[in-house]
Design an enzyme around this catalytic site. Sequence first.
Site, PDB file in Angstrom:
ATOM      1  N   LYS A 111      13.161  26.793  55.080  1.00  0.00           N
ATOM      2  CA  LYS A 111      13.934  27.494  55.978  1.00  0.00           C
ATOM      3  C   LYS A 111      13.320  27.547  57.272  1.00  0.00           C
ATOM      4  CE  LYS A 111      14.157  31.812  54.680  1.00  0.00           C
ATOM      5  NZ  LYS A 111      15.450  32.345  54.905  1.00  0.00           N
ATOM      6  N   GLY A 432      19.850  32.606  33.450  1.00  0.00           N
ATOM      7  CA  GLY A 432      21.112  33.280  33.357  1.00  0.00           C
ATOM      8  C   GLY A 432      22.630  32.349  33.484  1.00  0.00           C
ATOM      9  N   GLU A 484      27.382  33.712  32.911  1.00  0.00           N
ATOM     10  CA  GLU A 484      27.785  33.891  34.201  1.00  0.00           C
ATOM     11  C   GLU A 484      29.021  32.811  34.690  1.00  0.00           C
ATOM     12  OE1 GLU A 484      24.712  33.912  37.337  1.00  0.00           O
ATOM     13  OE2 GLU A 484      23.238  34.567  35.757  1.00  0.00           O
ATOM     14  N   ASP A 599      18.139  39.825  39.762  1.00  0.00           N
ATOM     15  CA  ASP A 599      17.554  38.583  40.364  1.00  0.00           C
ATOM     16  C   ASP A 599      17.069  38.987  41.930  1.00  0.00           C
ATOM     17  OD1 ASP A 599      17.858  36.851  38.059  1.00  0.00           O
ATOM     18  OD2 ASP A 599      19.843  36.437  38.711  1.00  0.00           O
ATOM     19  N   GLU A 605      12.338  35.942  51.337  1.00  0.00           N
ATOM     20  CA  GLU A 605      13.087  35.115  52.453  1.00  0.00           C
ATOM     21  C   GLU A 605      13.393  36.147  53.758  1.00  0.00           C
ATOM     22  OE1 GLU A 605      16.894  33.181  51.637  1.00  0.00           O
ATOM     23  OE2 GLU A 605      16.075  31.776  50.382  1.00  0.00           O
ATOM     24  N   GLU A 665       9.946  30.312  39.665  1.00  0.00           N
ATOM     25  CA  GLU A 665      10.403  28.850  39.774  1.00  0.00           C
ATOM     26  C   GLU A 665       8.805  28.319  40.236  1.00  0.00           C
ATOM     27  OE1 GLU A 665      11.452  25.224  42.479  1.00  0.00           O
ATOM     28  OE2 GLU A 665       9.940  26.967  42.732  1.00  0.00           O
ATOM     29  N   HIS A 694      16.808  21.097  38.873  1.00  0.00           N
ATOM     30  CA  HIS A 694      17.493  20.460  40.266  1.00  0.00           C
ATOM     31  C   HIS A 694      17.662  19.123  39.610  1.00  0.00           C
ATOM     32  CE1 HIS A 694      15.646  24.189  41.829  1.00  0.00           C
ATOM     33  NE2 HIS A 694      16.825  24.230  42.384  1.00  0.00           N
TER      34      HIS A 694
HETATM   35  N1  GLN Z   1      20.994  34.316  37.434  1.00  0.00           N
HETATM   36  C1  GLN Z   1      21.107  33.558  38.561  1.00  0.00           C
HETATM   37  C2  GLN Z   1      21.524  32.149  37.688  1.00  0.00           C
HETATM   38  O1  GLN Z   1      21.016  31.706  36.796  1.00  0.00           O
HETATM   39  C3  GLN Z   1      19.957  33.285  39.165  1.00  0.00           C
HETATM   40  C4  GLN Z   1      20.074  32.377  40.406  1.00  0.00           C
HETATM   41  C5  GLN Z   1      19.038  32.061  41.371  1.00  0.00           C
HETATM   42  O2  GLN Z   1      17.788  32.252  40.960  1.00  0.00           O
HETATM   43  N2  GLN Z   1      19.459  31.619  42.403  1.00  0.00           N
HETATM   44  O3  GLN Z   1      22.134  31.254  38.412  1.00  0.00           O
END
Ligand code: GLN
Length: 759
Positions: A111, A432, A484, A599, A605, A665, A694
């Site tokens: 960032k 999620g 989601e 979340d 940030e 993470e 990723h």
């Molecule tokens: N619950 C969200 C997902 O799984 C979390 C995303 C995130 O941390 N940016 O997509």
Amino acid sequence: MKSSNLGYPRIGENREWKKALEQFWKGQVDESQFLQTMESIRHQHLKKQHEIGIDLIPVGDFTFYDQMLDTATMFGLVPERFNWKGNDIPLSVYFAMARGSDTAHACEMTKWFNTNYHYIVPEWNNAQPRLIENKPLKAYQEAKRKLGILGKPVLIGPYTFIKLSKGYKEKELPALILQLLPLYEQILQELQNEKVEWLQIDEPILVTSISKEEMKTIQFIYHQLHEAAPNLKIMLQTYFDSVDWYQELIELPVQGVGLDFVHGGENNLESLLTHGFPANKVLAAGIIDGRNIWRSDLAEKRHLIETITSVVPESKLWIQPSCSLIHVPVTTKKETKLDKIIKQSLAFADEKLTEIVFLARDQHGVDDAYFQENQQIIHTWKNHSERHRQSVQQAQKNLQHVSAKRKSPYSIRQSVQKEAFDLPILPTTTIGSFPQTADIRKARQKWKKGEWNEQQYEQFIQQQIEKWICLQEEIGLDVLVHGEFERTDMVEFFGEKLGGFAFTENGWVQSYGSRCVRPPIIYGDVEFLQPMTVKESVYAQSLTDKPVKGMLTGPVTILNWSFVRDDKPRQEVCEQIALALRKEVEALESAGIAMIQVDEPALLEGLPLKDHDKQNYLNWAVRAFRITTSTVQDTTQIHTHMCYCDFASYLEDISKMDADVISIETSRSHGEIIPVFEKQTYDKGIGLGVYDIHSPRIPTVEEMAAIIEKSLQVLDPGQFWINPDCGLKTRSEKEAIDSLKNMTAAADEIRSKLKETIR
Ligand code: GLN
Ligand code: ZN
């Protein structure tokens, strides 16, 4: 007074910059076509600023990807893994550094200060910098020859550049400065020979907490640069906050100093009024907010300028945005669907430049129509009834003396939850989201275009949920999610359902490289209107005996990823979002959802740039999370998820969020996070992501088992959760399923090992 700009959005009115880049990467256009398109975009932007009437137009701020990457390649700082030798840097190497190649991983991205823009981190690693190309000079010459515009070249300053790069030890910093300075000197000399009048050198690092020692280094740097090119005028530009070393700064041997009078503006103004300003220097005053999207109140701005001119004469004053305009969209002209009152109250880059030109040329009484219109709009906006919701303000008042604590401390919750859920040791779960496949995107399009009605779309979403509940059971996960599928973006989804939010059609800003985002606009009091997630969660829970986590985006993340109204402190807006989300949490709980994840990937940030402001932010941010999550029963388990954060430095504050379970993470930095728990204790449930979502690679059982074992050396098996390190929406279905199968196998393996040792 002169009007000036610091940087113009490169993406273009129709994101033509982004499209050109992506076409080139896909091989749909060749290099010369690409360069031609880029040149024409660049020229268009310069011409536009000229037509609006800006006196000092920045040149060299345009880029094919990122300005830090441009600076690194200008100095030949190409990491060895890209196998580059030679006297110029081909586009293939430039883009490989940004995006990776088959043989070398990309440079890190991070960032840019406290914005949502991400830059490419330059790497030193014993490289010997040399001047490959004088980019500001080239930009200046191009604008002059082709357009007759005498621009103001822009350059990232040496101290900011080094401080934001990596691959060296603190004690090597002076040596790096000595290596880099001659190159900067050469750039400046060549600009001087070209008879360039002003050079803008950006040193935003000056608004962070700078030590006295560091200030001495900066003094040294600018003395050297001045000696090298005494006839070139340097505008030393700061932005994003106030400067702590005001007196030292204005005494530097430069001909101008640029200060932000919007962000940290009060402090800068106070310094100016207390200590004055040298008569022989130019003050570039950042008057118009370059980071937000609201039309300015020109009466207020006039007043601010009057205050400044009590110290600095008009002939020595530039009026400009508070920072580069890359942080705002290009123009409001493209918005056709926004409510009229909202639209007229917005100012994107072009409209901001128009305000600047007006203020710089302001001779009270001339062009009165523009001023009167502005005042009319500001008046309407301030009193617009939709922005002020009595019930929200009352609820906020009632909150003042509330501690926002859970009913019982964690130790008690832990035992009642243990009994209620009866989960195995080392429970497995996900973050999620599940893959957003082409089918899902197509279905959403059909619904948005009206080809499908509400019911058809809903049915489709239910099918997805059902499919993935079955899959999760097959995989053997312990705590499930609905997936989601109904969400595109984790902030937009909630913004669309809450009161007080608006959305643009074309309000794009660059996030990194060609990636653009369209942040929601929080224009009024934020209000809960109706349940937003209950239907999907309840449906998912009805299909299984295992617990299904409800899934919300937290108040701080929604705040930090939106454009926020500026007539209220951010803290208050955050509190309103928190209160609205609390109603959603309560609705989920009443509907029988016993685990709720909120979340907060963007919580850290939002940290301010100065050390002494950080704690205050953390206090209200953590409190906002607790406002959302604290009214539930002890048996309701609150989860949270955070990614890419400096978890280690803020463990104590994160712990104060008091979530029963947190997932973070860490899979890319395990080596770094685990020792943290040797020194500090974290007593609540915690999942350290055991694999990196990723990457398309399927992690093996062995490697995940190894990570779990390593984690269990510092964390108690009774508190440890097993999960991937983020949501799976960008993965393919097969990648997600195969990885999760290996993850549950790894969990089983460690569980049986643990049982043996207990025996
Ligand atoms: N619950 C969200 C997902 O799984 C979390 C995303 C995130 O941390 N940016 O997509
Ligand atoms: Zn995440």
